[in-house]
Design a protein around this motif. Structure first.
Motif, PDB file in Angstrom:
ATOM      1  N   UNK A 163      -1.579  -3.359  -5.320  1.00  0.00           N
ATOM      2  CA  UNK A 163      -1.548  -2.074  -4.618  1.00  0.00           C
ATOM      3  C   UNK A 163      -2.940  -1.422  -4.602  1.00  0.00           C
ATOM      4  N   UNK A 164      -3.606  -1.456  -5.748  1.00  0.00           N
ATOM      5  CA  UNK A 164      -4.941  -0.850  -5.842  1.00  0.00           C
ATOM      6  C   UNK A 164      -5.942  -1.606  -4.975  1.00  0.00           C
ATOM      7  N   UNK A 165      -5.892  -2.941  -5.036  1.00  0.00           N
ATOM      8  CA  UNK A 165      -6.838  -3.745  -4.260  1.00  0.00           C
ATOM      9  C   UNK A 165      -6.620  -3.537  -2.767  1.00  0.00           C
ATOM     10  N   UNK A 166      -5.349  -3.525  -2.352  1.00  0.00           N
ATOM     11  CA  UNK A 166      -5.043  -3.319  -0.933  1.00  0.00           C
ATOM     12  C   UNK A 166      -5.527  -1.949  -0.492  1.00  0.00           C
ATOM     13  N   UNK A 167      -5.352  -0.939  -1.322  1.00  0.00           N
ATOM     14  CA  UNK A 167      -5.805   0.417  -0.997  1.00  0.00           C
ATOM     15  C   UNK A 167      -7.323   0.430  -0.778  1.00  0.00           C
TER      16      UNK A 167
END
Ligand code: MHF
Ligand code: KIV
Ligand code: MG
Length: 289
Positions: free
Chosen positions: A121-125
């Motif tokens: 989730x963090x990487x995609x954000x």
């Protein structure tokens, strides 16, 4: 967080010049190491701003939006307090300022360690907010499952082993790693685990030269050294350190320039001209009609 891509009009009929240079890709970086040999060393520097990126981009293969921006830009005592918003905003600026290098964004402390899902989730954000191509995260074996989870879902990951600054509170400082046999074996094992998980390259920080050699031999993907001798497949430095902008620098930094002195001297000159009312002068005046 808003997505703020700029339309790339460099190839449009309205703006036919300059000739567009296709951005390098993660697979091309990975492919620079063939059968354990990297003919042309990989060049990476940190960048935090659009203008810095513009100036560095033609000379680099990779631009790293490092969480070192915590110390370098924000005056924080470590990388621990760095936030997702900081990383996303600076990454977006660096992407806007570059068109050649692969842009890699550091995952900030706290955003990825808890689970592969949290990391995704963090990487995609970060990638959605910036247009960067890849993320970097710290840690070896403990992070291998997370690296595999991300890579299998479309997010290229650069690893980071040896001296991992986000672990400063566990390590108790920023001392070089790999001096004992046990520590050496651990670092080589960490790098192997990352490569098996699909990392496209691995930063090796703050290790003695024999460890840099061992890690670089042990993995098929490129190693990128910082404080890890010339025996890696590439090198990275914090740009501000290299320029002589940052006051306290680690032993491994080579100060190619002394920009801080130039800035101080320029400010001193400006201040004295304002105080003696010699700036602005005739050249800086708007002319009446
Ligand atoms: N400006 C800057 N440059 C960096 O290289 C950097 C950052 N910031 N922030 C994130 C991490 C932190 N890093 C650091 C920070 C300090 C030392 C350092 O002072 N090392 C000492 C030895 C310290 C000890 O033995 O305890 C040295 O002399 O190299 C090393 C790496 C590398 N990264
Ligand atoms: C020093 C490099 C490898 C880094 O992680 C950073 O700039 O944050
Ligand atoms: Mg970092």
């Amino acid at each position: 967080m808003s997505t703020t891509f700029q339309l790339d009009t460099s190839t449009s009929r309205a703006n036919p010049t300059p000739a567009p240079m296709r951005r390098l890709t993660v697979p091309k970086i990975r492919a620079r190491k063939v059968d354990g040999v990297t003919e042309e060393p990989i060049v990476m520097l940190t960048a935090y701003t659009a203008r810095q990126a513009q100036l560095l981009d033609p000379h680099c293969d990779l631009l790293l939006v490092g969480d070192s921006l915590g110390q370098v830009i924000y005056g924080l005592p470590s990388t621990i307090p760095v936030t997702m918003d900081m990383m996303a905003n600076h990454a977006a600026a660096v992407v806007r300022g570059s068109y050649h290098s692969v842009v890699v964004v550091d995952m900030p402390f706290g955003a990825y360690e808890a689970s592969p899902q949290a990391a995704f989730e963090a990487a995609a954000t970060l990638l959605k907010a910036s247009g960067a191509a890849a993320v970097k995260l710290e840690g070896g074996e403990a992070m291998a499952e997370t690296v595999e989870f991300l890579v299998q879902r479309g997010i290229p990951v650069m690893g980071h082993v040896g001296l991992t600054p986000q672990a400063v509170n566990v390590l108790g400082g920023y001392a070089a790693r790999g001096r004992s046999d046990a520590e050496a074996d651990k670092i080589v094992g960490d790098a192997k685990a990352l490569e098996a998980a699909g990392a496209f390259a691995i930063v090796v920080e703050g290790v003695v030269e024999p460890i840099a050699i061992a890690v670089t031999k042990a993995v098929a993907c490129p190693t990128i050294g910082i404080g890890a001798s010339a025996r890696c497949d590439g090198q990275v430095l914090v740009t501000d350190d290299m320029l002589g902008m940052f006051e306290r620098v680690p032993r491994f930094v080579k100060r190619y320039e002394d920009i801080a002195t130039t800035i101080s001297a320029t400010a001193e000159k400006y201040a004295s001209e304002v105080r003696e009312r010699s700036f602005p002068g005739p050249d800086q005046l708007y002319q009446p009609k």
